[in-house]
Structure formats: structure tokens, C-alpha cells
Design an enzyme around this catalytic site. Structure first.
Site, mmCIF file in Angstrom:
data_model
loop_
_atom_site.group_PDB
_atom_site.id
_atom_site.type_symbol
_atom_site.label_atom_id
_atom_site.label_comp_id
_atom_site.label_asym_id
_atom_site.label_seq_id
_atom_site.Cartn_x
_atom_site.Cartn_y
_atom_site.Cartn_z
ATOM 1 N N GLY A 55 0.864 -1.152 -0.010
ATOM 2 C CA GLY A 55 0.076 0.035 0.097
ATOM 3 C C GLY A 55 0.782 1.192 0.024
ATOM 4 C CB VAL A 58 -3.601 8.212 3.383
ATOM 5 C CG1 VAL A 58 -3.184 9.285 4.576
ATOM 6 C CG2 VAL A 58 -4.464 8.842 2.282
ATOM 7 N N GLY A 60 0.677 4.523 3.531
ATOM 8 C CA GLY A 60 1.818 3.676 3.044
ATOM 9 C C GLY A 60 2.688 4.825 2.418
ATOM 10 C CB THR A 151 -3.713 -2.651 1.743
ATOM 11 O OG1 THR A 151 -3.844 -3.755 2.665
ATOM 12 C CG2 THR A 151 -2.159 -2.910 0.916
ATOM 13 C CE LYS A 175 -8.839 0.877 11.878
ATOM 14 N NZ LYS A 175 -8.751 1.439 10.489
ATOM 15 C CG ASP A 274 -12.553 2.604 10.912
ATOM 16 O OD1 ASP A 274 -11.739 1.751 10.402
ATOM 17 O OD2 ASP A 274 -12.187 3.625 11.852
ATOM 18 C CE LYS A 278 -10.037 3.150 14.220
ATOM 19 N NZ LYS A 278 -10.469 4.217 13.829
ATOM 20 N N GLY A 398 -5.034 10.199 10.132
ATOM 21 C CA GLY A 398 -4.082 11.020 9.087
ATOM 22 C C GLY A 398 -2.628 10.303 8.968
HETATM 23 N N1 LIG Z 1 -5.796 7.077 6.969
HETATM 24 C C1 LIG Z 1 -5.622 7.075 8.493
HETATM 25 O O1 LIG Z 1 -5.697 8.076 9.144
HETATM 26 C C2 LIG Z 1 -5.537 5.537 9.088
HETATM 27 C C3 LIG Z 1 -5.722 4.536 8.362
HETATM 28 N N2 LIG Z 1 -5.368 3.282 8.833
HETATM 29 C C4 LIG Z 1 -5.344 2.016 7.988
HETATM 30 O O2 LIG Z 1 -4.172 2.167 7.042
HETATM 31 C C5 LIG Z 1 -4.812 1.461 6.123
HETATM 32 C C6 LIG Z 1 -4.614 2.297 4.711
HETATM 33 O O3 LIG Z 1 -5.409 3.503 4.673
HETATM 34 P P1 LIG Z 1 -4.938 4.644 3.723
HETATM 35 O O4 LIG Z 1 -3.474 4.834 3.456
HETATM 36 O O5 LIG Z 1 -5.959 5.868 4.334
HETATM 37 O O6 LIG Z 1 -5.890 4.181 2.387
HETATM 38 P P2 LIG Z 1 -5.468 4.293 0.808
HETATM 39 O O7 LIG Z 1 -6.594 4.296 0.242
HETATM 40 O O8 LIG Z 1 -4.843 5.868 0.750
HETATM 41 O O9 LIG Z 1 -4.540 3.528 0.360
HETATM 42 C C7 LIG Z 1 -4.573 2.024 0.262
HETATM 43 C C8 LIG Z 1 -3.382 1.512 -0.441
HETATM 44 O O10 LIG Z 1 -3.571 0.214 -0.411
HETATM 45 C C9 LIG Z 1 -3.368 -0.472 -1.698
HETATM 46 N N3 LIG Z 1 -4.324 -1.486 -1.804
HETATM 47 C C10 LIG Z 1 -5.452 -1.577 -1.503
HETATM 48 N N4 LIG Z 1 -6.044 -2.598 -1.705
HETATM 49 C C11 LIG Z 1 -5.055 -3.313 -2.231
HETATM 50 C C12 LIG Z 1 -5.082 -4.668 -2.617
HETATM 51 N N5 LIG Z 1 -6.095 -5.671 -2.389
HETATM 52 N N6 LIG Z 1 -3.790 -5.297 -3.139
HETATM 53 C C13 LIG Z 1 -2.846 -4.680 -2.993
HETATM 54 N N7 LIG Z 1 -2.607 -3.186 -2.808
HETATM 55 C C14 LIG Z 1 -3.832 -2.596 -2.284
HETATM 56 C C15 LIG Z 1 -3.815 0.908 -2.450
HETATM 57 O O11 LIG Z 1 -3.415 0.552 -3.826
HETATM 58 P P3 LIG Z 1 -3.014 1.484 -4.881
HETATM 59 O O12 LIG Z 1 -2.120 2.775 -4.636
HETATM 60 O O13 LIG Z 1 -2.914 0.982 -6.346
HETATM 61 O O14 LIG Z 1 -4.604 2.270 -4.986
HETATM 62 C C16 LIG Z 1 -3.179 1.942 -1.995
HETATM 63 O O15 LIG Z 1 -1.921 2.193 -2.352
HETATM 64 C C17 LIG Z 1 -6.217 1.046 6.198
HETATM 65 O O16 LIG Z 1 -6.376 -0.312 6.535
HETATM 66 C C18 LIG Z 1 -6.673 1.856 7.075
HETATM 67 O O17 LIG Z 1 -7.934 1.369 7.784
HETATM 68 C C19 LIG Z 1 -5.303 3.007 10.395
HETATM 69 C C20 LIG Z 1 -5.126 4.155 11.169
HETATM 70 C C21 LIG Z 1 -5.443 5.485 10.689
HETATM 71 N N1 LIG Z 2 -10.709 6.341 9.165
HETATM 72 C C1 LIG Z 2 -10.309 6.020 10.400
HETATM 73 C C2 LIG Z 2 -8.579 6.230 10.086
HETATM 74 C C3 LIG Z 2 -8.067 5.458 11.245
HETATM 75 O O1 LIG Z 2 -8.322 4.326 11.730
HETATM 76 C C4 LIG Z 2 -10.653 7.094 11.477
HETATM 77 O O2 LIG Z 2 -11.223 8.166 10.901
HETATM 78 O O3 LIG Z 2 -10.553 7.093 12.619
#
Ligand SMILES: NC(=O)C1=CN([C@@H]2O[C@H](COP(=O)(O)OP(=O)(O)OC[C@H]3O[C@@H](n4cnc5c(N)ncnc54)[C@H](OP(=O)(O)O)[C@@H]3O)[C@@H](O)[C@H]2O)C=CC1
Ligand SMILES: N[C@@H](CC=O)C(=O)O
Length: 431
Positions: A55, A58, A60, A151, A175, A274, A278, A398
Site C-alpha cells: 500500500g 495516505v 503507506g 492497505t 484492521k 471502522d 477497533k 491522518g
Molecule cells: N488514514 C488513516 O488515518 C488511517 C488508516 N489506517 C489504515 O491504514 C490502511 C490504509 O489506509 P489509507 O492509506 O488511508 O488508504 P489509501 O486508500 O490511501 O491507500 C491504500 C493503499 O493500499 C493499496 N491497496 C488497496 N487494496 C489493495 C489490494 N487488495 N492489494 C494491494 N494493494 C492494495 C492501494 O493501492 P493503489 O495505490 O494501487 O491504489 C493503496 O496504495 C487502512 O487499512 C486503514 O484502515 C489506520 C489508521 C489511520
Molecule cells: N478512518 C479512520 C482512520 C483510522 O483508523 C478514522 O477516521 O479513525
């Protein structure tokens, strides 16, 4: 090999801090604390973790940026990180020599440049990064290999299990594997125990906040957790705040997404799923074999909006309803918050656990009513923290904060900190 923390090999000796600051202002010298300084031992390379990041969204992208621009090590064991792999839905890159900051920026920007319409319909299929087994096998041959899941893919239990059985540590912000059917999740912990590898997931609850670690500390030291009350959605906290300022629902949701607070599919936030995930993760830390369907869940927006094929359009249809609701709450001196409550009664042998997740109107002086923006709050009431709960509070969503929790987990892994055996004694340690 572990680097030595032998300060006697530092030519400055234990007072080297003072020597180093001698040319600064007087106040700098006075403020200097005489602590031993650990410097890399000549000829001993720092221990290096090899990361394969799944991933590059955001979270990754931030993990990649932070991992490739670490501050120089001044104290503590010398640990270094090398990003050797990145996988996304649209393919990935692998190089055993590691990617530098410019290379990972290129990989991330490639995603943005090619992001098409499928970005709004995120895939949650089981991840199938190219030649998974071959890449895991290659990763396993490197020293301190770590698979980092950023991801939101389903079905990652099998990937984590395979990685751990191959001797690869796993750190995740995702999660879903932690709330899969309990027997499937247990297989991950069993694989970690079997190979002595680490499985860490601090970022899954409260993003960068130390929620899991705090709870594990309470459980491990024999405290008895009676309830956990939390505002655990950065997204819903942010949206509720915006609503209270008169911002329409549809606009607040779109802004939360653009700020990187929402799940890839914001329906998961708006449905409360979500937060329910948690809550299940926390309950399972207590040793309670809870499944998602046991959670009493009330969504933040009506189910009809969540079921609509065009979410954005459907939300516009609820702007007026939410505005009226907020006006009514204002006249009553109340705020809208989205809370989860886990309560545990009884003894370890016979306990009752209830988990409720949903929107609540609270008075202005309620702790959750004072939260700003995407702030999260978790209050642990325990036998030891009876009259004054242990509270963890701060930004709960974030990219930057989440990535720092992910990398902290990586560093804990590399420093060999003991891995939790989840849910060993939490329910009623004193019974
Ligand atoms: N945003 C937040 O504040 C927080 C997020 N999280 C968790 O972090 C994880 C990522 O969130 P976020 O970064 O916001 O999401 P994004 O949608 O911004 O990024 C997801 C990434 O995962 C890749 N991806 C998704 N599905 C697959 C798959 N089946 N196989 C391979 N790659 C895949 C996407 O690929 P591609 O680049 O090709 O689209 C993308 O790069 C989630 O599980 C979320 O719950 C946890 C805490 C806080
Ligand atoms: N979408 C989630 C991101 C963290 O897990 C949130 O808003 O808390």
C-alpha cells in the site's frame, strides 16, 4: 548482529554530551544532562530492518517517506531501515539494494499520476501482490525482514500467517485481519509464536496514539479492565465538529476524505464499521472472543445513504436533516459525538461483555464534547484506575501520525521488545 551499546568505546566517554555542547551558549551547557551517549561502534554495521510495504496511499506513502528520511541516531542501539519492496493494487517494485527517498517518492507519485476512476471504488479483495510467495521467500532471506501492511485489503490473515511462518515480522495498520473470525486471527498469533516473529498492530486503533500498548501494559501487569469508553473515529469526530460549525454533512465528509482521515471507502467510517472493528480489537486484547456481529452498532448516517450507489449524492440529500439535528442539539447545549463503549462485568470464569457503538448527544462538558478536529480519546476504567480513568487522547487519524505508529512498531520489532500474547489475563486478572 546487535550493535554494542558500549559507551566506553566512545572517545568522549560518558561526559561526551557536555563536551559536545561546550561551545554553545551557557544555558545550553546548564541544560545538558549527563547521559551516556551510544555511538555506532566502528566496524559494526547498524542492525538493518528490510521492509516490504504493502500500500502506498495516505498511510503507506508516509511510511515510505518517513522510513527513507530517518533522523540520525544519537542515542540507543543503532537501527537502520531499508525499504526493499512496495506493492499496490497496480503492481509494485522490489530491489534488494533498497529504495531511497527519491525512488519511493517516484513510486508514490506514479500512483497519483495514474490514479483513475477506480480510486473511488477501492478494491478490498484479498491482496495478491505479484508473485507473493516468491517475494516473501526473497524477503525472508534478508536480515530482519518486516512485512508492513498499509492497505485496507481483506483476507490478509493468510498473508500474515505465511509471512510469519517464513520468519518475516509483520506490522499492520490494516484492521481487517484482526477482526476476522477469531479462529483465523488466532492462526496469525500461533504462527508468530511458532517462529518467534513479531506481529504488531498499534496503528489499527487510534492511529498514532498508544492505545494497544497501553492496554497491553494494563493487562500484562494484572490490572482488571472494567470499561473502555472511546471516541475512536478521527473521521466522525472531525465531521461532527464541522457539522457543529454549520458545515453541510456532504461537504464535511468530502473534506475528511481529502484530508486523509477516512477509510479508503468512507462508508466504513459512516456506517460505524471502522469503530466497531477497533472495539473488537480492544475487546480481543482483553481475552474476550468477540466477533464483529456481537457489536451493537448504530451507523452515523442512515443506512439508506450507505446503500445508495452514489454516496456523495445521497449525503447531499441528508444535509438539511443533519443541519436541523445540530440546531436542535445546540439549543439543548449538547454536542454530537460517536462513541464506543466496551463494558466487562463478572469474573474471568463468568463474565459479561457488552460492546456498543453509535452516535450520542452529550453535554458540552463531556470529555468527548471537547475534542477538536480528528481527535480521538480512549478512557480505560480499571481496578487500578477506578475513580480517575487512564486517558489517551490526540489526533486519531491522518497519514503522518499513523505512519509514525507503524514505524514505531517496526523499531520495537527490531529492538526485540517482547511480543504480546494477546488477551492472556485481561478480563478479570484478580479473580
Ligand atoms: N488514514 C488513516 O488515518 C488511517 C488508516 N489506517 C489504515 O491504514 C490502511 C490504509 O489506509 P489509507 O492509506 O488511508 O488508504 P489509501 O486508500 O490511501 O491507500 C491504500 C493503499 O493500499 C493499496 N491497496 C488497496 N487494496 C489493495 C489490494 N487488495 N492489494 C494491494 N494493494 C492494495 C492501494 O493501492 P493503489 O495505490 O494501487 O491504489 C493503496 O496504495 C487502512 O487499512 C486503514 O484502515 C489506520 C489508521 C489511520
Ligand atoms: N478512518 C479512520 C482512520 C483510522 O483508523 C478514522 O477516521 O479513525
Amino acid at each position: 548482529m546487535q550493535p554494542s551499546r558500549d559507551s566506553s568505546r566512545d572517545p568522549g566517554g560518558p561526559k561526551s554530551d557536555v563536551v559536545a555542547t561546550a561551545e554553545r551558549s551557557k544555558s545550553d551547557v546548564i541544560a545538558t544532562v549527563e547521559t551516556p551517549k551510544f555511538v555506532p561502534v566502528p566496524g559494526v554495521p547498524p542492525r538493518c530492518g528490510h521492509l516490504f510495504v504493502l500500500g502506498a496511499g495516505v498511510v503507506g506513502a508516509e511510511v515510505l517517506a518517513q522510513a527513507t528520511s530517518l533522523p540520525p541516531i544519537e542515542r540507543g542501539p543503532a537501527l537502520d531501515l531499508k525499504v526493499v519492496g512496495v506493492a499496490r493494487r497496480r503492481g509494485g517494485a522490489y530491489d534488494v539494494r533498497g529504495f531511497d527517498r527519491a525512488a519511493v517518492a517516484h513510486i508514490v507519485s506514479e500512483r497519483r499520476a495514474t490514479a483513475g476512476s477506480d480510486e473511488v471504488a477501492p478494491s478490498t479483495n484479498a491482496i495478491d501482490f505479484p508473485a507473493r510467495s516468491t517475494q516473501l521467500e526473497a524477503l525472508a532471506r534478508l536480515s530482519d525482514p518486516v512485512l508492513v501492511d498499509c492497505t485496507a485489503a481483506d483476507g490478509m490473515e493468510a498473508v500474515y500467517e505465511e509471512a510469519l511462518l517464513r520468519g518475516i515480522h509483520v506490522v499492520t495498520a490494516n484492521k481487517k485481519a484482526l477482526v476476522a473470525r477469531r479462529d483465523l486471527t488466532d492462526r496469525i498469533f500461533a504462527a508468530a509464536a511458532k517462529t518467534g516473529r513479531s506481529f504488531r498492530y498499534e496503528a489499527t486503533v487510534g492511529a498514532g496514539l498508544p492505545v494497544i500498548g497501553t492496554l497491553q501494559g494494563l493487562v500484562r501487569t494484572g490490572d482488571r479492565v472494567k470499561s473502555i469508553e472511546c471516541a475512536l473515529s478521527g473521521t466522525l469526530g472531525y465531521i461532527a465538529n464541522e457539522l457543529s460549525k454549520g458545515v453541510p454533512l456532504s461537504v464535511a465528509v468530502a473534506t475528511a476524505k481529502s484530508l486523509g482521515y477516512t477509510e479508503p471507502d468512507p462508508r466504513e467510517d459512516l456506517a460505524g464499521t471502522d469503530v466497531a472493528r477497533k472495539a473488537v480489537i480492544l475487546a480481543r486484547e482483553l481475552g474476550i472472543p468477540l466477533e464483529l456481529e456481537h457489536v451493537t452498532l448504530t451507523p452515523f448516517v442512515p443506512q439508506e445513504a450507505l446503500d445508495a450507489p452514489d454516496l456523495e449524492a445521497a449525503l447531499v440529500g441528508y444535509d438539511a436533516t443533519f443541519a436541523a439535528r445540530m440546531a436542535e442539539l445546540r439549543t439543548r447545549g449538547e454536542r454530537l459525538v460517536y462513541l464506543a463503549r466496551i463494558s466487562v462485568e463478572g469474573t474471568r470464569a463468568a463474565y459479561r461483555c457488552e460492546v456498543k457503538v453509535g452516535p450520542v448527544a452529550v453535554p458540552q462538558d463531556h470529555p468527548a464534547a471537547t475534542l477538536d478536529g480528528p481527535t480521538a480519546l480512549v478512557a480505560f476504567t480499571t481496578e487500578r484506575y477506578g475513580s480517575s480513568p487512564l486517558v489517551v487522547r490526540g489526533a486519531g487519524a491522518g497519514g503522518a501520525v499513523t505512519a509514525s505508529a507503524v514505524l514505531s512498531d517496526v523499531f520495537l520489532t527490531l529492538s526485540g521488545a517482547p511480543v504480546s500474547s494477546r488477551g492472556a489475563r485481561g478480563v478479570a486478572a484478580s479473580s
